[in-house]
Design a protein around this motif. Structure first.
Motif: not given
Lengths: 83, 148
Positions: A13-15, A39-46
Motif C-alpha cells: 500500500x506504500x503507507x 474505494x481504493x484499487x491499491x487495497x483491492x490488489x494488495x
C-alpha cells in the motif's frame, strides 16, 4: 477510525495507516475490507487474497466477522511470523 | 510474569540466571532461546522483525498468563526482539518455572507454539539477492492448534 497496516500489506500500500470515516453499512472487519477495496484499487490488489489477512480491533485479535462499530483502531496484517 | 520487547540484543545466559534467581519453591525451569538462522547453502545477511508494539505486548502477556494458569507454573517470562537482527543472534527467549519438569516443558512449548501464530511480529530476510518476507508455515498452525 484509524486503520493500521503491517508487513507486506503496508509495503504494497506504500503507507502504514489511513484515517477514514466509515459509513454505517460497515459493521464487521469483512465489511471494512470490502469498503477499503471499493474505494481504493491499491487495497483491492494488495489484499487480493482476503482470507490471508488477519485483523485486530482496538488491539485485540479478531476474526473477519467481528464488529468494528465504535472502534478507534483497526489493524490489518498478513499471517504472523514471530518467534 | 515479565514480558519485554526490545530492539537491543540480550544475553540468553544472563537472562536465564536472573530468572532462576527469582525461583521460589520451583523444582524445574525451562529456557527456550530462538535464534536467527542462516544456512550455509542459503545464507542471510540480516533479518528485520516488524511488530505492532501495543498488541505484541498484550498478546505475549496474555499468553504467559494463560501458560501460568493452564500448567500451574510458578512464573513465566518472555523476551522478544524487534528491528534488525543478525545471524545467530537470539530473537526470542521463553522461560518457565514450575514445581516439576513436565509443566515447565509444556508451558514453554505452549507459549512458543502460540506466539508463532498469535503474536504480531513479521520477519523479513535480507539476502544478497534482496529482501523477502518470511511466509507463515502450515506446520506452525498445526503446532498452535494442538493446544486448543
Amino acid at each position: 477510525m484509524k486503520v493500521l497496516y503491517f508487513a507486506w500489506l503496508r509495503e504494497r500500500l506504500d503507507r502504514d495507516s489511513d484515517e477514514i470515516d466509515i459509513p454505517a453499512s460497515v459493521e464487521t472487519v469483512a465489511d471494512l475490507m470490502d469498503f477499503l477495496a471499493a474505494r481504493d484499487e491499491g487495497f483491492a490488489l494488495a489484499a487480493e487474497n482476503r482470507a490471508l489477512i488477519r485483523a485486530a480491533v482496538d488491539e485485540e485479535l479478531v476474526d473477519h466477522d467481528a464488529s468494528v462499530r465504535g472502534a478507534r483502531t483497526v489493524a490489518l496484517f498478513p499471517p504472523m511470523t514471530g518467534g | 510474569m515479565r514480558v519485554r520487547l526490545q530492539a537491543e540484543p540480550f544475553d540468553p545466559g544472563a537472562e536465564s540466571n536472573a530468572f532462576l534467581a527469582r525461583a521460589r519453591g520451583a523444582g524445574a525451569s525451562v529456557t527456550f532461546t530462538g535464534l536467527v538462522r542462516s544456512l550455509a547453502g542459503d545464507p542471510i545477511e540480516s533479518m528485520t522483525l516488524e511488530h505492532y508494539p501495543a498488541l505484541a505486548q498484550r498478546q505475549l502477556e496474555t499468553l504467559a498468563g494463560e501458560a501460568i494458569t493452564r500448567f500451574s507454573l510458578i512464573d513465566a517470562d518472555v523476551i522478544h526482539r524487534f528491528g534488525t537482527l543478525y545471524p545467530n543472534e537470539p530473537i526470542v527467549q521463553v522461560m518457565t518455572l514450575a514445581p516439576h519438569r513436565q509443566a515447565a516443558f509444556d508451558g514453554a512449548n505452549f507459549i512458543m507454539d502460540t506466539l508463532k501464530t498469535d503474536a504480531p511480529f513479521w520477519k523479513k530476510e535480507k539476502r544478497a539477492q534482496g529482501e523477502v518476507w518470511v511466509e507463515a508455515k502450515s506446520g506452525d498452525d498445526a503446532a498452535a492448534a494442538r493446544w486448543k
